[in-house]
Design an enzyme around this catalytic site. Structure first.
Site, PDB file in Angstrom:
ATOM      1  CD  GLU A 186       0.129  -1.417   3.064  1.00 49.71           C
ATOM      2  OE1 GLU A 186       0.470  -2.259   2.220  1.00 49.71           O
ATOM      3  OE2 GLU A 186       0.128  -1.637   4.289  1.00 49.71           O
ATOM      4  CB  SER A 236       8.369  -8.379   7.757  1.00 51.27           C
ATOM      5  OG  SER A 236       6.977  -8.455   7.952  1.00 51.27           O
ATOM      6  CB  CYS A 291      15.206  -9.048   1.078  1.00 53.81           C
ATOM      7  SG  CYS A 291      15.346  -9.514  -0.634  1.00 53.81           S
TER       8      CYS A 291
HETATM    9  P1  NAD Z   1       5.544  -6.298   5.368  1.00 51.87           P
HETATM   10  O1  NAD Z   1       5.645  -7.691   5.859  1.00 51.87           O
HETATM   11  O2  NAD Z   1       5.191  -5.226   6.325  1.00 51.87           O
HETATM   12  O3  NAD Z   1       4.450  -6.202   4.196  1.00 51.87           O
HETATM   13  C1  NAD Z   1       4.448  -7.098   3.105  1.00 51.87           C
HETATM   14  C2  NAD Z   1       3.021  -7.235   2.583  1.00 51.87           C
HETATM   15  O4  NAD Z   1       2.201  -7.817   3.606  1.00 51.87           O
HETATM   16  C3  NAD Z   1       2.371  -5.923   2.203  1.00 51.87           C
HETATM   17  O5  NAD Z   1       1.616  -6.108   1.033  1.00 51.87           O
HETATM   18  C4  NAD Z   1       1.474  -5.599   3.407  1.00 51.87           C
HETATM   19  O6  NAD Z   1       0.331  -4.866   3.052  1.00 51.87           O
HETATM   20  C5  NAD Z   1       1.099  -6.975   3.917  1.00 51.87           C
HETATM   21  N1  NAD Z   1       0.919  -7.003   5.378  1.00 51.87           N
HETATM   22  C6  NAD Z   1       1.576  -6.260   6.305  1.00 51.87           C
HETATM   23  N2  NAD Z   1       1.175  -6.585   7.547  1.00 51.87           N
HETATM   24  C7  NAD Z   1       0.247  -7.558   7.413  1.00 51.87           C
HETATM   25  C8  NAD Z   1      -0.523  -8.311   8.342  1.00 51.87           C
HETATM   26  N3  NAD Z   1      -0.415  -8.116   9.646  1.00 51.87           N
HETATM   27  N4  NAD Z   1      -1.377  -9.231   7.866  1.00 51.87           N
HETATM   28  C9  NAD Z   1      -1.484  -9.442   6.542  1.00 51.87           C
HETATM   29  N5  NAD Z   1      -0.769  -8.758   5.609  1.00 51.87           N
HETATM   30  C10 NAD Z   1       0.087  -7.830   6.032  1.00 51.87           C
HETATM   31  O7  NAD Z   1       6.931  -5.971   4.628  1.00 51.87           O
HETATM   32  P2  NAD Z   1       7.425  -4.584   4.038  1.00 51.87           P
HETATM   33  O8  NAD Z   1       7.745  -3.663   5.157  1.00 51.87           O
HETATM   34  O9  NAD Z   1       6.510  -4.111   2.966  1.00 51.87           O
HETATM   35  O10 NAD Z   1       8.777  -5.060   3.326  1.00 51.87           O
HETATM   36  C11 NAD Z   1      10.000  -5.187   3.977  1.00 51.87           C
HETATM   37  C12 NAD Z   1      10.260  -6.609   4.406  1.00 51.87           C
HETATM   38  O11 NAD Z   1      10.206  -7.482   3.279  1.00 51.87           O
HETATM   39  C13 NAD Z   1      11.648  -6.809   4.994  1.00 51.87           C
HETATM   40  O12 NAD Z   1      11.544  -7.649   6.103  1.00 51.87           O
HETATM   41  C14 NAD Z   1      12.416  -7.494   3.876  1.00 51.87           C
HETATM   42  O13 NAD Z   1      13.508  -8.287   4.287  1.00 51.87           O
HETATM   43  C15 NAD Z   1      11.350  -8.326   3.264  1.00 51.87           C
HETATM   44  N6  NAD Z   1      11.681  -8.707   1.911  1.00 51.87           N
HETATM   45  C16 NAD Z   1      12.070  -9.993   1.709  1.00 51.87           C
HETATM   46  C17 NAD Z   1      12.432 -10.408   0.434  1.00 51.87           C
HETATM   47  C18 NAD Z   1      12.873 -11.813   0.192  1.00 51.87           C
HETATM   48  O14 NAD Z   1      13.009 -12.173  -0.950  1.00 51.87           O
HETATM   49  N7  NAD Z   1      13.101 -12.633   1.200  1.00 51.87           N
HETATM   50  C19 NAD Z   1      12.381  -9.501  -0.633  1.00 51.87           C
HETATM   51  C20 NAD Z   1      11.960  -8.193  -0.385  1.00 51.87           C
HETATM   52  C21 NAD Z   1      11.600  -7.811   0.895  1.00 51.87           C
END
Ligand code: NAD
Length: 509
Positions: A186, A236, A291
């Site tokens: 978002e 995450s 990441c």
């Molecule tokens: P996030 O987990 O906050 O959000 C990811 C997605 O999940 C978003 O679309 C968000 O709307 C949704 N979301 C968030 N909280 C939620 C909940 N409680 N219930 C259901 N859906 C929910 O992650 P972010 O802050 O957008 O991205 C950063 C994180 O992503 C870092 O931890 C990073 O390491 C990780 N990441 C990992 C990779 C990988 O390949 N392993 C790649 C890119 C990013």
């Protein structure tokens, strides 16, 4: 809850959804989209209700029978056209990424390019779906395996690669014959919305690719709906684990890629200048919001550590922090004020924990952009395994130097860490590098390569708490993830031969 009349936002200023090849306007619970360099709200994005997400799932479900039966070569032709359109619109998409994410334009172009590589790969889908065939597995009996699409598949993606990470998923999923519902971050939803329009222009039928913007309500609807067969998630670790547990207990196939704490080992025989250059880009590129960012440098021996820290300090002094649109900038702002404060809080914590703050970026101000979410690069020395700044993912421009006595000790640190996404060793010693690659408990390994992000025809994923599920993203694993194997054994009795009933299990004939 809709916006109250007093703070009513005009629907035209709200990013809606893309369902059934149409833009869908929505003013449900609009959330601000902020330009991180200015700190100003530029637009809003609607948070899809359960009903809106269900309408996207229904569109995808309706489109599935026709798309499943579309010949793979025809699906590939749409991918070729899509790739061409993406390249024609590259600058527009990169500009949207910089505007909403804050990363430097060149870097936005880089992520976009890596996403397009997956579309390139998806163009070869007829070759990948050929299946396996064995003639005469018994007298007059042939057997083959088909790889059939699953149905409606969903993708949920993070803020840090708004174009690339969705492209890890949907090009291969739809090339395999599935239909798709994407729920992007978002915080920066524009790049996937632009891609959706280009897929339509490329000739993708209605309902095959849909985008719903939103938050937990949208995600939980996807997780709970029995029409959704599989979920790809990147984000995450806490959310990845939730998605994996909920999705699999609802009978879905799930791959959920989580957070990271990527270590680089610097060996005493390494080319230290090269290693330091590599560490600079890998730690501070995209403001550490990758990441695969290197957030820990493990230096083997105090002499190496002293040299690495002093060379890093010299380079950090010349690192230019500014807006992503300024071509002289090396590092842009963090994504939101809240994330900025969280990362800054980790720097305060590191000082409290007793690490040596060799470079303090906390007071950095970018002239003319005082409200932006900027944080200068930070470097900690003498970080230990017990510290929270070592254990937890910070996801910002903070590099921790840990001192180790040997390669084994450095590797043990990595193997003991809860994350296992990426890692790297800097050395000139082939034996040390080979031992490292063979024994390190991490999914993606670099040897003198700081960001070993696999190319599109390999697959991307971590080990331990960096990935929940069995299969990596894109590459050959994605064909396995987005298809279901079916093995068919056939016999066509010929010559009027009648077989007798056989009561023993069919054995070798
Ligand atoms: P996030 O987990 O906050 O959000 C990811 C997605 O999940 C978003 O679309 C968000 O709307 C949704 N979301 C968030 N909280 C939620 C909940 N409680 N219930 C259901 N859906 C929910 O992650 P972010 O802050 O957008 O991205 C950063 C994180 O992503 C870092 O931890 C990073 O390491 C990780 N990441 C990992 C990779 C990988 O390949 N392993 C790649 C890119 C990013």
């Amino acid at each position: 809850m809709n916006a109250t009349p007093a703070n009513k936002i005009e629907p035209a200023e709200i990013v809606g959804h893309f369902i059934n090849n149409r833009d869908v306007a929505d003013d449900n619970r609009p959330a601000p989209i902020t330009n991180p360099a200015t700190g100003k709200t530029t637009r809003h994005v609607a948070m899809a209700s359960k009903a809106t997400v269900e309408s996207a799932i229904a569109a995808a479900q309706d489109a599935f029978p026709g798309w499943r039966n579309t010949p793979p070569a025809k699906r590939a032709r749409i991918m070729f056209r899509f790739k061409q359109l993406l390249e024609e619109h590259a600058e527009e998409i990169a500009a949207a990424i910089t505007d909403e994410h804050g990363k430097v334009l060149d870097d936005a172009m880089g992520e976009f390019g890596r996403g397009v590589e997956v579309v390139d790969y998806a163009c070869g889908i007829p070759e990948m779906l050929k299946g396996e065939f064995s003639r005469n597995v018994g007298p007059g009996i042939d057997s083959w395996s088909d790889f059939q699409p699953l149905g409606v598949v969903a993708g949920i993606t993070p803020f840090n690669f708004p174009a690339m990470v969705p492209m890890w998923m949907y090009p291969m999923a739809i090339a395999c014959g599935n239909t798709f519902v994407l729920k992007p971050s978002e915080k920066d939803p524009t790049a996937p919305m632009l891609a959706a329009r280009l897929l339509k222009e490329a000739g993708l039928p209605d309902g095959v690719f849909n985008v719903v913007n939103g938050d937990k309500e949208a995600v939980d609807t996807l997780l709970g709906d029995e029409r959704v067969q599989a979920i790809s998630f990147v984000g995450s670790t806490a959310v990845a684990e939730y998605i994996y547990n909920t999705g699999t207990s609802n009978g879905k196939r799930v791959q959920a890629l989580g957070g990271a704490k990527n270590h680089a080992i610097v060996m005493p025989d390494a080319d230290i200048d090269n290693a330091v250059n590599a560490l600079m880009g890998a730690a501070f590129g995209s403001c550490g919001e990758r990441c695969m960012a290197i957030s820990v440098a493990v230096c083997v021996g105090d002499e190496v550590a002293d040299s690495v820290v002093s060379k890093l300090k010299a380079q950090i002094a010349n690192l230019k922090v500014g807006t992503g649109t300024d071509s002289a900038t090396h590092m842009g702002p963090l994504i939101t004020r809240a994330h900025h404060d969280k990362v800054r809080g980790y720097v305060d914590l590191g000082v409290e924990e007793g690490a040596t703050l060799a470079v303090d970026g906390r007071d950095l101000v970018v002239d003319g952009f005082e409200d932006g979410f900027f944080l200068g690069p930070c470097l900690f020395d003498n970080v230990t395994q017990a510290m929270r700044i070592y254990q937890e993912e910070i996801f910002g421009p903070v590099l921790c130097v840990v001192r180790a006595e040997s390669e084994e000790q450095a590797m043990q640190l990595i193997n003991d860490h809860e994350y296992g996404n990426g890692t790297c060793i800097f050395t000139r010693d082939g034996e040390a590098a080979r031992y490292f690659a063979d024994n390190i408990q991490v999914g993606m390994v670099g040897i003198n390569v700081p960001l070993p992000v696999p190319v599109a025809y390999h697959s991307f994923g971590g080990w331990k708490r960096s990935l929940f599920g069995d299969l990596f993203a894109y590459g050959p694993d994605s064909v396995r993830f987005y298809t279901r194997r079916k093995t068919i054994t056939q016999r066509w009795p010929s010559g009027g031969v009648r077989e007798k009933a056989q009561f023993s299990f069919p054995g070798r004939q």
